[in-house]
Enzyme design. Structure first.
Site, mmCIF file in Angstrom:
data_model
loop_
_atom_site.group_PDB
_atom_site.id
_atom_site.type_symbol
_atom_site.label_atom_id
_atom_site.label_comp_id
_atom_site.label_asym_id
_atom_site.label_seq_id
_atom_site.Cartn_x
_atom_site.Cartn_y
_atom_site.Cartn_z
ATOM 1 N N CYS A 74 -3.766 73.553 19.544
ATOM 2 C CA CYS A 74 -4.847 72.680 18.974
ATOM 3 C C CYS A 74 -4.446 72.106 17.507
ATOM 4 O O CYS A 74 -3.979 72.790 16.768
ATOM 5 C CB CYS A 74 -6.013 73.527 18.776
ATOM 6 N N CYS A 183 -4.479 65.104 19.765
ATOM 7 C CA CYS A 183 -5.490 66.341 20.101
ATOM 8 C C CYS A 183 -5.356 66.598 21.613
ATOM 9 O O CYS A 183 -4.990 65.883 22.535
ATOM 10 C CB CYS A 183 -7.100 65.956 20.226
HETATM 11 N N1 DGL Z 1 -7.713 70.569 21.195
HETATM 12 C C1 DGL Z 1 -8.366 70.434 20.038
HETATM 13 C C2 DGL Z 1 -7.143 69.526 19.216
HETATM 14 O O1 DGL Z 1 -5.807 69.411 19.546
HETATM 15 C C3 DGL Z 1 -9.689 70.058 19.939
HETATM 16 C C4 DGL Z 1 -10.229 70.126 18.595
HETATM 17 C C5 DGL Z 1 -11.649 70.223 18.720
HETATM 18 O O2 DGL Z 1 -12.178 71.191 19.245
HETATM 19 O O3 DGL Z 1 -12.536 69.390 18.219
HETATM 20 O O4 DGL Z 1 -7.586 69.115 18.110
#
Ligand code: DGL
Length: 258
Positions: A74, A183
């Site tokens: 993430c 993301c």
């Molecule tokens: N997959 C997360 C990232 O790479 C998502 C972040 C979120 O939950 O807003 O930033």
């Protein structure tokens, strides 16, 4: 050095499975445990303190499952919490950050776009990385609403298309030649994004780079698995359907309140 303990991965939700796929493709013999903290998604709007707290909770869960390494799948958790995680635990951590370097280095128009969460774009780690590329015009766009729609199983919805058009069209007009997906949820939007962007704009995500980095750190520090065959365990603390759908129903999902 051999080590048959699993690789642990966590994300605010289902998006980090894009990183899991890259790691599984490169290291098919490794056992993996993936934690989707979907109950608390999205992380992108939360404060740094909240993101650190959730990242600690997720790490504890994975370490209790005997993880030999933790992949923070993430960008938001990496850019806000990896420093604190590394200071607190002995296990190696692999993080994921927006791939600005290859985009800025190869851009011919010296204009690149980055789509990421508010938490990532406002983080110190990200802003330090951006400072290096003073000569490149970097268009930063918060992907407000995208993660929530993905978590709600609305990838192919008119709302999603509308948001993507709103976020990407100004970048096309500004003459970007690279779009960085900052993301881990966004690679699941590639088919729609490719329809909006002209063909000459290259799209970059960090999945393969994270997989290679994981392989290097396992070789050098934590150890690779010696036996063939692998087991993949997926945990979620929300409705397992969305995680199961994104994995095309190939894996069993365990629901647990963590
Ligand atoms: N997959 C997360 C990232 O790479 C998502 C972040 C979120 O939950 O807003 O930033």
């Amino acid at each position: 050095m051999n080590n048959n303990q699993p690789i642990g991965l966590f994300d605010s939700g289902i998006g980090g499975t894009s990183i899991w796929s890259a790691i599984h493709a490169l290291l098919p013999n490794e056992d993996t445990i993936y934690l989707a903290d979907s109950k608390n998604a999205p992380y992108g709007q939360k404060s740094k303190e909240e993101i650190i707290e959730l990242s600690i909770k997720n790490t504890e869960f994975l370490l209790n499952q005997n993880a030999k390494i933790v992949v923070v799948a993430c960008n938001t958790a990496t850019t806000n919490a990896i420093k604190e995680l590394r200071a607190k635990y002995d296990v190696p951590f692999i993080g994921i950050e927006p791939a600005i370097k290859p985009a800025a280095t190869h851009s011919r128009t010296q204009t690149i776009g980055i789509l990421a969460t508010k938490g990532t774009l406002s983080s110190e780690l990200f802003n330090k990385a951006v400072e290096i590329y003073q000569e490149t015009h970097i268009i930063e766009q918060v992907g407000e609403g995208l993660v929530q729609l993905i978590e709600d199983g609305q990838i192919h919805s008119p709302e999603m298309d509308k948001l993507l058009h709103t976020y990407l069209e100004p970048m096309v007009e500004a003459n970007i030649d690279y779009l960085v997906l900052g993301c881990s949820h966004y690679p699941y939007l590639l088919p729609q994004i490719e329809k909006i962007l002209p063909k000459h704009i290259k799209i970059i995500d960090s999945g393969e780079a994270v997989a290679r980095q994981t392989q290097n750190v396992l070789r050098e520090k934590a150890g690779l698995k010696s036996e063939p065959g692998s087991q993949a365990i997926f945990y979620t603390n929300a409705d397992p359907k969305v995680l199961s759908d994104i994995l095309q129903h190939r894996y069993e999902i365990l629901q647990k309140d963590f």
